[in-house]
Write an enzyme that holds these catalytic residues in place. Structure first.
Site, PDB file in Angstrom:
ATOM      1  N   GLU A 155       0.998   3.672   2.170  1.00 39.11           N
ATOM      2  CA  GLU A 155       1.267   4.094   3.465  1.00 39.11           C
ATOM      3  C   GLU A 155       2.798   3.723   3.923  1.00 39.11           C
ATOM      4  O   GLU A 155       3.648   4.514   4.268  1.00 39.11           O
ATOM      5  CB  GLU A 155       0.257   3.742   4.583  1.00 39.11           C
ATOM      6  N   CYS A 170      -5.853  -0.238   5.525  1.00 41.66           N
ATOM      7  CA  CYS A 170      -6.409  -1.539   5.590  1.00 41.66           C
ATOM      8  C   CYS A 170      -5.758  -2.264   7.000  1.00 41.66           C
ATOM      9  O   CYS A 170      -4.842  -1.511   7.648  1.00 41.66           O
ATOM     10  CB  CYS A 170      -5.608  -2.341   4.441  1.00 41.66           C
ATOM     11  N   CYS A 194       0.862  -1.175  -0.152  1.00 37.84           N
ATOM     12  CA  CYS A 194       0.130  -0.158   0.091  1.00 37.84           C
ATOM     13  C   CYS A 194       0.862   1.357   0.000  1.00 37.84           C
ATOM     14  O   CYS A 194       1.955   1.246  -0.014  1.00 37.84           O
ATOM     15  CB  CYS A 194      -0.885  -0.032   1.168  1.00 37.84           C
ATOM     16  N   CYS A 244      -1.955  -2.298   7.177  1.00 33.65           N
ATOM     17  CA  CYS A 244      -1.228  -1.026   7.318  1.00 33.65           C
ATOM     18  C   CYS A 244      -1.379  -0.644   8.923  1.00 33.65           C
ATOM     19  O   CYS A 244      -0.554   0.008   9.460  1.00 33.65           O
ATOM     20  CB  CYS A 244      -1.748   0.186   6.215  1.00 33.65           C
TER      21      CYS A 244
HETATM   22 ZN   LIG Z   1      -2.750  -0.789   3.497  1.00 34.16          ZN
END
Ligand SMILES: [Zn+2]
Length: 132
Positions: free
Chosen positions: A58, A92, A56, A95
């Site tokens: 992040e 998510c 992701c 994360c």
């Molecule tokens: Zn994520």
């Protein structure tokens, strides 16, 4: 637990929006994230999707910040680019765990009940695993 955004939070949202606006390439890069560090610097990055799984945005933004010597992370936001404008995303589960590991005092800007608000990472990942 959820707080209203402050005017300066817009800068972080703008940084995440700009990085995905500049680098959007479906399906590989569809989300941008920006992290505000203790130094005041902001690092922005896009996700890198591959077959089935890709990091992701992040963790990539956090990795960029760490690579530049940052160790204190104050606030983060992720923005996606669907067909209708840009929207703030909720982090998510993976994360959330990474963020609480690296920045237990982090504030996260996220959607909640139709509004964009901010909350502590600990509040949005209660009773998290902690091996550090
Ligand atoms: Zn994520």
């Amino acid at each position: 637990m959820y707080k209203e955004l402050a005017p300066e939070d817009k800068l972080l949202i703008d940084a995440a929006t700009k990085v995905i606006e500049k680098n959007f390439q479906e399906p590989r890069h569809t989300v941008g994230a920006a992290v505000l560090c203790g130094s005041g610097n902001i690092y922005a990055a896009v996700n890198v999707e591959s077959c089935g799984y890709g990091p992701c945005a992040e963790p990539i933004a956090i990795g960029m910040a760490i690579s530049n010597g940052e160790r204190i992370f104050n606030k983060i936001v992720a923005i996606s680019k669907p067909t209708k404008g840009y929207v703030v995303l909720s982090p998510c589960g993976n994360c959330r765990q990474l963020l609480v590991d690296y920045a237990p005092n982090l504030e996260v800007i996220l959607p909640h009940n139709g509004q964009v608000l901010k909350a502590s990472i600990k509040d949005i990942l209660p009773d998290s695993y902690n091996n550090f």
